[in-house]
Design an enzyme around this catalytic site. Sequence first.
Site, short mmCIF file in Angstrom:
data_model
loop_
_atom_site.label_atom_id
_atom_site.label_comp_id
_atom_site.label_asym_id
_atom_site.label_seq_id
_atom_site.Cartn_x
_atom_site.Cartn_y
_atom_site.Cartn_z
N THR A 98 33.39 -41.91 148.48
CA THR A 98 33.09 -40.87 149.48
C THR A 98 32.77 -41.55 150.80
O THR A 98 33.24 -41.14 151.87
CB THR A 98 31.90 -39.99 149.02
N LYS B 195 33.08 -23.94 141.01
CA LYS B 195 31.72 -24.48 141.10
C LYS B 195 30.90 -23.80 140.01
O LYS B 195 31.18 -22.67 139.65
CB LYS B 195 31.11 -24.16 142.47
N ARG C 77 13.84 -46.25 151.72
CA ARG C 77 15.31 -46.31 151.79
C ARG C 77 15.77 -46.63 153.21
O ARG C 77 16.68 -47.42 153.42
CB ARG C 77 15.93 -44.98 151.37
N ALA D 123 28.97 -37.12 155.72
CA ALA D 123 29.30 -36.72 154.34
C ALA D 123 28.68 -35.42 153.88
O ALA D 123 29.17 -34.81 152.93
CB ALA D 123 28.83 -37.83 153.39
N GLY E 161 21.22 -42.44 151.28
CA GLY E 161 21.24 -42.43 149.82
C GLY E 161 22.52 -43.10 149.34
O GLY E 161 23.00 -44.08 149.94
N ALA F 47 22.81 -36.28 154.52
CA ALA F 47 21.65 -35.90 153.71
C ALA F 47 21.84 -34.49 153.16
O ALA F 47 22.37 -34.31 152.07
CB ALA F 47 20.38 -36.01 154.54
N GLY G 10 20.18 -39.92 156.47
CA GLY G 10 20.23 -39.97 155.01
C GLY G 10 20.98 -41.21 154.54
O GLY G 10 22.19 -41.31 154.71
P1 NAI Z 1 21.68 -38.86 147.84
O1 NAI Z 1 20.72 -37.88 147.27
O2 NAI Z 1 21.97 -40.12 147.13
O3 NAI Z 1 21.24 -39.25 149.34
C1 NAI Z 1 20.72 -38.33 150.25
C2 NAI Z 1 19.67 -39.07 151.06
O4 NAI Z 1 19.23 -38.21 152.11
C3 NAI Z 1 18.44 -39.45 150.25
O5 NAI Z 1 18.13 -40.80 150.48
C4 NAI Z 1 17.35 -38.50 150.76
O6 NAI Z 1 16.07 -39.09 150.71
C5 NAI Z 1 17.81 -38.29 152.19
N1 NAI Z 1 17.35 -37.04 152.82
C6 NAI Z 1 17.18 -35.83 152.29
N2 NAI Z 1 16.81 -34.95 153.25
C7 NAI Z 1 16.77 -35.64 154.41
C8 NAI Z 1 16.46 -35.29 155.74
N3 NAI Z 1 16.11 -34.04 156.08
N4 NAI Z 1 16.51 -36.26 156.69
C9 NAI Z 1 16.87 -37.52 156.37
N5 NAI Z 1 17.16 -37.92 155.11
C10 NAI Z 1 17.10 -36.98 154.14
O7 NAI Z 1 23.03 -38.01 148.09
P2 NAI Z 1 24.48 -38.60 148.37
O8 NAI Z 1 25.24 -38.64 147.10
O9 NAI Z 1 24.37 -39.79 149.22
O10 NAI Z 1 25.11 -37.39 149.21
C11 NAI Z 1 24.77 -37.18 150.56
C12 NAI Z 1 25.42 -35.90 151.05
O11 NAI Z 1 26.83 -36.00 150.91
C13 NAI Z 1 25.01 -34.65 150.28
O12 NAI Z 1 24.99 -33.54 151.17
C14 NAI Z 1 26.13 -34.47 149.28
O13 NAI Z 1 26.28 -33.11 148.90
C15 NAI Z 1 27.32 -34.92 150.10
N6 NAI Z 1 28.42 -35.40 149.30
C16 NAI Z 1 28.25 -36.42 148.40
C17 NAI Z 1 29.31 -36.86 147.63
C18 NAI Z 1 29.17 -38.01 146.68
O14 NAI Z 1 30.19 -38.52 146.20
N7 NAI Z 1 27.96 -38.45 146.36
C19 NAI Z 1 30.65 -36.25 147.75
C20 NAI Z 1 30.74 -35.24 148.79
C21 NAI Z 1 29.65 -34.82 149.50
#
Ligand code: NAI
Length: 362
Positions: A154, A80, A212, A263, A186, A242, A184
Site C-alpha cells: 500500500t 464489505k 511511533r 493512504a 503506522g 491515519a 500517522g
Molecule cells: P495503522 O493503524 O497501522 O496506522 C495508523 C497510525 O495512525 C497509527 O500509528 C496511529 O497511532 C496513528 N493515528 C491515529 N489517529 C491519528 C491522528 N488523529 N493523528 C495522527 N496519527 C494518528 O494503519 P495502517 O494500516 O497504516 O493504515 C493507515 C490508513 O490507511 C488507514 O486509514 C487505513 O484504512 C488506510 N489503508 C490501509 C491499507 C493497508 O494495507 N494497511 C490499505 C488501504 C488503506
Amino acid sequence: MSFESLLAAWDGEEVVVRRDEPTDTWMFVGVHSTVLGPAMGGTRMKAYPDPQDGLRDVLRLSRAMTLKQAVADLPYGGGKAVLAVPEVPPAGSDARRTLFLRYAELIGSLGGTYVTAADMNTGQADMDVIGERCPHVLGRSRERGGAGDPAPNTAVGVFHGILATVDHVFGTRDLAGRSVMVQGVGAVGSRLVDLLHEKGARIAVADTEPERAKAAAERVGASVVDLDHVIGTECDVFSPCATGGVLSAWTIPALRCAVVAGAANNQLETPHDAERLVEAGILYAPDYVINAGGVIHLAGYETLGWSKEQMASRLEAIGDTLTEMFRTARAEAITTDDAAERMARARISSARRDRAQENGFS
Ligand code: NAI
C-alpha cells in the site's frame, strides 16, 4: 433512519444480516456489486453504539470498494462486512476464535459471492481462522498460504501516487527538497516515510502514539509535528495516513499544502469537500485510487498468481492512473474525485454490456 430506509437509499445488490446470538454479534455483509467479479472487501470489527451504525458503515464502505476495485482494474466487485460486537475480543482469545469460526460459516454460505480480508480491528490471524472453514478469504498469513501483510505495498502505491501528483503540479517527479507532512506513521505511513526519505524528501511526521512518531523521525531525520498543528503545517505534500474525515469545511481552509496524497480511507468528510479542495487550489489524489496497493497485493498474489515484477509494475501504474484522472479533471473542469468515479463507472458499464451480450441481451 430505520434499517428499511438505509437499505432503500442504497444502490447495491445484496445485504446479509445475521444476528449471532451465542456471540452477541450483529454480522453484516454488504455485496455492493458483482459486475466485475465476486464482491471483495475487508471485515471491520467494532463496538458500535447502535447496530444500525454498523449497517450504515457496510453500505457506505462496500460502495467505495466497488469504485476502488474497478479503478484498480481487478477482477473483483465491491463488498464489505462489519462485525458489530459488544466489545472487541482480545487477540488470541477463545472468544475471538469462536466468533470468527461462526462468521466463516456465514461467508461460506454465500458461496463465493463475497470474499473477505482484514480491516479495522481484524488481521491475518483472524483471516487464518476464517480460512479453516471457508476458502473465500484473502490476507491470510504466509504460513497458511496467504500473501501476508499488504501494508508495505500500500505504501509503495501511495509513493508512486505522490510522484505522479507532484509531477502534475510542479512539472517534475524529483522529490529532493520537497516537503511532505505524513499524518500517522503506522504500518503504511512508516514504510512510506522510508521511501520518501530515499528520494531526498524533507519529511515531517505526526502520530497520536508519540513513540511511533519519534521512531520514524529518528530513522529518517524527520521533524515531529504536534497533532494540533498538522493541518496548518506548510508543506508541498500533505499525506494523511491515519484516519478518515481529515478533509472538511473546517480543515481545508487551514491547509498550507499544494497536494493531498495519502493512504487513509475516506479522507473527504463529505463529497462536497472535493470541490473545496479545488477552490483552495490543492490537487487531491482520490484516496481509493492512491491506496489501492493493498487490494492489488492481495488479488495479485493470492488470486492472480503474479510475480514480484508484475506486482511492481501494477503498483507503479497507480501513478499513471492518477495522471490520467488529473488530466480528465483539468480538461473537463471536474474534481479529481469525480474523474475517479467516472473511470470506475465506465469500467463497470462496459463489463455489464459485455455480460449482457454473452447472455444474449443487447
Ligand atoms: P495503522 O493503524 O497501522 O496506522 C495508523 C497510525 O495512525 C497509527 O500509528 C496511529 O497511532 C496513528 N493515528 C491515529 N489517529 C491519528 C491522528 N488523529 N493523528 C495522527 N496519527 C494518528 O494503519 P495502517 O494500516 O497504516 O493504515 C493507515 C490508513 O490507511 C488507514 O486509514 C487505513 O484504512 C488506510 N489503508 C490501509 C491499507 C493497508 O494495507 N494497511 C490499505 C488501504 C488503506
